[in-house]
Design a protein around this motif. Structure first.
Motif: not given
Length: 360
Positions: A335-346
Motif C-alpha cells: 500500500e502506497f500513495e504519492v504525496r501531494r506537494e504542498r508549500g514548495a513555492d515558499i
C-alpha cells in the motif's frame, strides 16, 4: 551538551514556564502555599485559551499574578516572517530568546490542519537531499520552545477567525526529534495531557531518520504515537550515500527496531521515500524495499523530491519513472500513495526548511 533551558533561566533569573508539565505546576503551587487547582487554571490559560500574560489571568489573585510575573519566564517564539503558499500552506520563521531561529509549517487539508514543528536548531544528520542539513547543528530546542511553535501558530489561527484550533502535530520540521528525545517526549506529554492542550495521541506523529534507540524508546512510550521513518533507499550502500546516519544505524538494525515497535504497539509504520532522479527511483529498488520490510506491513509515502538551491544537481524524478516505481509497488501489493506537494513555492515542503541559523 548544555541544557539550554537551564542556561536561559540562569541568565534571565527565572524559570521557563512553557517547559513546565502539569505535575511541575502543581508542585510549584504547593511550594508557594497555593491550592493545587491553581495549576489547572494556569495551564488552561496557557494551553487552551492561549493567554501568556499573567496579568490577564483574571481568576488568579493579584499577588499570585505578580509572583508569577517576577519569577516564571514566558519565552515565547517571536515571529520574524510569515509566508503563505498558493495552496494555503503557511510557513513561519521564529526567533527564540537567545536569537536562534527555526521554521515551522501549518498545512491546511480542508477539514483539518496539521502543524509541522521543529525540534532542533539546524540538524546534525547532513542528509544530502535536505536543506536543513546544510545548516549544521545549533542546539536542541526546549520543551517550551517546541510547544511554543504549536501554541503560537494555533493562537494566530484562532485570532484570524478560525472556528477550531490545530488538529494534528507532526515532528517533521528542522532537526531529528529522536536526538532530542527527552525534550520532545516531555513536550508530547504536555500536548497530550488532559489538563493542558489535550491533543489526542492519534493526532501526534514523530518522523525519524532512523535513530534506533529512540525508536525502541517509542515502543515503550506511554502515549501511543504514530511513527514515520525516512528510508529513501532500501540497501546500505545507497542509503549511506544519501543519509550518513546509516553508518551508525544500519538498515538491519533499523528494521529490527521497527519490528520491535510494531510488535509492542500494534501501530502501522509509515515509510517516507523521496524519489530523486537517477539516484533511488529505479523500480528494482521497490522490490528491494519489499524484501527489506517484509512482514512489517508498512504504508509507503512516496514524496516527489523538493528541489533545494544548495543542491542544484538533484532533480525530481520524471513522471514516467514515478509511474514505473508505483507500478512495481502495486505489483507487490504494497500500500502506497504519492504525496501531494504542498508549500514548495515558499520552500515549505519536505526537506526545504532552512531558516537562518543564529545561535549565541
Amino acid at each position: 551538551m548544555r541544557d539550554h533551558g537551564m542556561e536561559l533561566e540562569r541568565k534571565r533569573g527565572g524559570e521557563d514556564a512553557l517547559s513546565l508539565s502539569y505535575e511541575e505546576w502543581r508542585e510549584r503551587m504547593e511550594a508557594w502555599g497555593e491550592p493545587r487547582f491553581r495549576a489547572d487554571q494556569i495551564c488552561n490559560w496557557m494551553h487552551v485559551r492561549k493567554v501568556f500574560d499573567y496579568h490577564e489571568m483574571s481568576n488568579l489573585s493579584k499577588s499570585l499574578r505578580e509572583r508569577l510575573s517576577g519569577s516564571m519566564l514566558m519565552p515565547l517564539p517571536v515571529l520574524i516572517r510569515e509566508q503563505k503558499s498558493k495552496d494555503g500552506t503557511r510557513k513561519y520563521l521564529w526567533q527564540m530568546a537567545d536569537g536562534a531561529r527555526v521554521e515551522s509549517v501549518l498545512l491546511n487539508h480542508g477539514g483539518h490542519t496539521t502543524a509541522c514543528v521543529s525540534s532542533q536548531v539546524g540538524c546534525p544528520l547532513s542528509c544530502v537531499f535536505c536543506a536543513t542539513g546544510t545548516l549544521g547543528f545549533g542546539r536542541n530546542l526546549t520543551p517550551g520552545e517546541i510547544l511554543g511553535q504549536f501554541l503560537m501558530m494555533e493562537r494566530r489561527r484562532l485570532d484570524g477567525g478560525a472556528e477550531q484550533g490545530i488538529n494534528n502535530i507532526v515532528f517533521m520540521g528542522m532537526g531529528e526529534p529522536l536526538l532530542n528525545a527527552g525534550n520532545v517526549f516531555k513536550g508530547i506529554r504536555m500536548l497530550n495531557h488532559p489538563k493542558m492542550r489535550n491533543l489526542g495521541a492519534r493526532h501526534i506523529t514523530i518522523s525519524t531518520a532512523g535513530v534506533v534507540p529512540g525508536i525502541l524508546d517509542l515502543a515503550d512510550f506511554e502515549v501511543p504515537l504514530r511513527l514515520s521513518v525516512s528510508l529513501h533507499a532500501p540497501n546500505d550502500g545507497l542509503r549511506t550515500k544519501l543519509m550518513p546516519i546509516n553508518r551508525q544505524y544500519s538498515l538491519s538494525r533499523l528494521v529490527e527496531a521497527l519490528r520491535v515497535y510494531r510488535n509492542r504497539t500494534g501501530e502501522r509504520i509509515t515509510i517516507e521515500y523521496a524519489l530523486i532522479d537517477g539516484l533511488n527511483d529505479d523500480p528494482q529498488l521497490a522490490y528491494e524495499m519489499a524484501a527489506l520490510l517484509d512482514g512489517l506491513e508498512p504504508y509507503i509515502n512516496l514524496i516527489p523530491f523538493n528541489p533545494i538551491p544548495m543542491k542544484p544537481e538533484l532533480r525530481r524524478s520524471p513522471e514516467a519513472k514515478v509511474k514505473a516505481f508505483c507500478a512495481a509497488l502495486a505489483e507487490l501489493r504494497i500500500e502506497f500513495e504519492v504525496r501531494r506537494e504542498r508549500g514548495a513555492d515558499i520552500m515549505a515542503a519536505c526537506g526545504q526548511l532552512a531558516g537562518t541559523l543564529r545561535c549565541t
